[in-house]
Scaffold this motif. Structure first.
Motif, PDB file in Angstrom:
ATOM      1  N   PRO A  38       6.352   8.707   7.487  1.00 53.97           N
ATOM      2  CA  PRO A  38       7.349   8.702   8.568  1.00 53.97           C
ATOM      3  C   PRO A  38       7.381   9.988   9.389  1.00 53.97           C
ATOM      4  O   PRO A  38       7.769   9.966  10.550  1.00 53.97           O
ATOM      5  N   GLU A  39       6.965  11.102   8.803  1.00 58.16           N
ATOM      6  CA  GLU A  39       7.025  12.366   9.544  1.00 58.16           C
ATOM      7  C   GLU A  39       5.858  12.548  10.513  1.00 58.16           C
ATOM      8  O   GLU A  39       5.888  13.434  11.357  1.00 58.16           O
ATOM      9  N   LEU A  40       4.819  11.709  10.409  1.00 59.17           N
ATOM     10  CA  LEU A  40       3.671  11.812  11.313  1.00 59.17           C
ATOM     11  C   LEU A  40       3.957  11.093  12.628  1.00 59.17           C
ATOM     12  O   LEU A  40       4.488   9.997  12.638  1.00 59.17           O
ATOM     13  N   ILE A  45      -5.857  15.500  12.416  1.00 59.43           N
ATOM     14  CA  ILE A  45      -4.473  15.535  11.958  1.00 59.43           C
ATOM     15  C   ILE A  45      -4.108  17.007  11.789  1.00 59.43           C
ATOM     16  O   ILE A  45      -4.736  17.722  11.010  1.00 59.43           O
ATOM     17  N   VAL A  46      -3.090  17.442  12.545  1.00 63.66           N
ATOM     18  CA  VAL A  46      -2.653  18.830  12.497  1.00 63.66           C
ATOM     19  C   VAL A  46      -1.171  18.835  12.200  1.00 63.66           C
ATOM     20  O   VAL A  46      -0.365  18.354  13.003  1.00 63.66           O
ATOM     21  N   GLY A  47      -0.808  19.343  11.037  1.00 62.15           N
ATOM     22  CA  GLY A  47       0.602  19.379  10.644  1.00 62.15           C
ATOM     23  C   GLY A  47       1.173  17.971  10.580  1.00 62.15           C
ATOM     24  O   GLY A  47       0.681  17.126   9.843  1.00 62.15           O
ATOM     25  N   ASP A  48       2.200  17.704  11.396  1.00 68.09           N
ATOM     26  CA  ASP A  48       2.828  16.378  11.403  1.00 68.09           C
ATOM     27  C   ASP A  48       2.402  15.553  12.619  1.00 68.09           C
ATOM     28  O   ASP A  48       3.098  14.638  13.036  1.00 68.09           O
ATOM     29  N   THR A  49       1.231  15.878  13.189  1.00 67.55           N
ATOM     30  CA  THR A  49       0.757  15.205  14.397  1.00 67.55           C
ATOM     31  C   THR A  49      -0.655  14.663  14.214  1.00 67.55           C
ATOM     32  O   THR A  49      -1.543  15.366  13.743  1.00 67.55           O
ATOM     33  N   ILE A  50      -0.823  13.399  14.599  1.00 65.04           N
ATOM     34  CA  ILE A  50      -2.156  12.805  14.691  1.00 65.04           C
ATOM     35  C   ILE A  50      -2.572  12.925  16.151  1.00 65.04           C
ATOM     36  O   ILE A  50      -1.872  12.432  17.038  1.00 65.04           O
ATOM     37  N   SER A  85       0.848  -1.193   0.000  1.00 60.84           N
ATOM     38  CA  SER A  85       0.000   0.000   0.000  1.00 60.84           C
ATOM     39  C   SER A  85       0.882   1.241   0.000  1.00 60.84           C
ATOM     40  O   SER A  85       1.909   1.277   0.683  1.00 60.84           O
ATOM     41  N   PRO A  86       0.466   2.266  -0.756  1.00 65.00           N
ATOM     42  CA  PRO A  86       1.248   3.499  -0.737  1.00 65.00           C
ATOM     43  C   PRO A  86       1.087   4.200   0.613  1.00 65.00           C
ATOM     44  O   PRO A  86       0.075   4.048   1.288  1.00 65.00           O
ATOM     45  N   VAL A  87       2.103   4.954   0.998  1.00 58.01           N
ATOM     46  CA  VAL A  87       2.041   5.718   2.237  1.00 58.01           C
ATOM     47  C   VAL A  87       0.871   6.690   2.139  1.00 58.01           C
ATOM     48  O   VAL A  87       0.562   7.217   1.068  1.00 58.01           O
ATOM     49  N   ALA A  88       0.227   6.921   3.269  1.00 61.14           N
ATOM     50  CA  ALA A  88      -0.946   7.802   3.308  1.00 61.14           C
ATOM     51  C   ALA A  88      -0.603   9.189   2.768  1.00 61.14           C
ATOM     52  O   ALA A  88       0.420   9.768   3.120  1.00 61.14           O
ATOM     53  N   ASN A  89      -1.474   9.686   1.909  1.00 60.60           N
ATOM     54  CA  ASN A  89      -1.342  11.039   1.372  1.00 60.60           C
ATOM     55  C   ASN A  89      -2.244  11.943   2.210  1.00 60.60           C
ATOM     56  O   ASN A  89      -3.460  11.838   2.153  1.00 60.60           O
ATOM     57  N   ILE A  90      -1.637  12.809   3.010  1.00 56.90           N
ATOM     58  CA  ILE A  90      -2.383  13.702   3.890  1.00 56.90           C
ATOM     59  C   ILE A  90      -2.314  15.111   3.331  1.00 56.90           C
ATOM     60  O   ILE A  90      -1.231  15.637   3.089  1.00 56.90           O
TER      61      ILE A  90
END
Length: 160
Positions: free
Chosen positions: A153-155, A114-119, A78-83
């Motif tokens: 990875p940044e989340l 989801i805010v910026g790089d934070t869930i 699966s592709p990495v989630a596109n946020i």
């Protein structure tokens, strides 16, 4: 070739928890009369006179099937989630808030936002003994098609 070095980014799970995989070795056992058994050991970085924390004893047919399985699994990842702007943009065309899933657990987590790089999420606080503690990975799941997407990875997750 009977040994390969790995990147050290992969992990194995043994009786003492997770360990980084650093090499895989194929051993030929002279006592095998048919030469049909492949002994495959997975090793961490430090190994001193030890059997790898994981060992596979495979016949050639099963080793061939496993190699094919690995090849197909890599191709169909699966592709990495596109946020985008706090929403999951799924391949099915849906855009919206996903569900936060954890493989290996029998509980659900509530994704708040989801805010910026934070869930920002809430969920099981660890107080119940009737719940599995074998979670391996977090996924964002599309509410429309049900596809699981690995987290970028940044989340990171902020539990509330």
């Amino acid at each position: 070739m009977n040994r390969i070095e790995l990147s050290g980014k992969s992990q194995g799970k043994g009786r003492n928890g997770y360990f980084q995989l650093h090499s895989v070795e194929l051993m030929n056992i002279p006592t095998d009369p048919d030469g049909q058994v492949l002994n495959i050991d997975f090793y961490p970085r430090r190994r001193v006179n030890c059997v790898g924390p994981a060992r596979l004893l495979l016949n050639v047919e099963d080793a061939t099937k496993l190699a094919q399985f690995f090849g197909e699994a890599v191709e169909s990842r699966s592709p990495v989630a596109n946020i985008e702007h706090g929403d999951l943009v799924c391949e099915c065309g849906h855009r919206g808030s996903p569900r936060l899933e954890e493989s290996g657990y029998q509980v659900s987590h509530a994704l708040v936002e989801i805010v910026g790089d934070t869930i920002i999420a809430s969920g099981w606080d660890g107080s119940s003994r009737a719940v599995s503690e074998d979670g391996d990975a977090y996924w964002l799941m599309c509410d429309v098609c049900g596809k699981l997407h690995p987290l970028p990875p940044e989340l990171h997750i902020d539990w509330r």
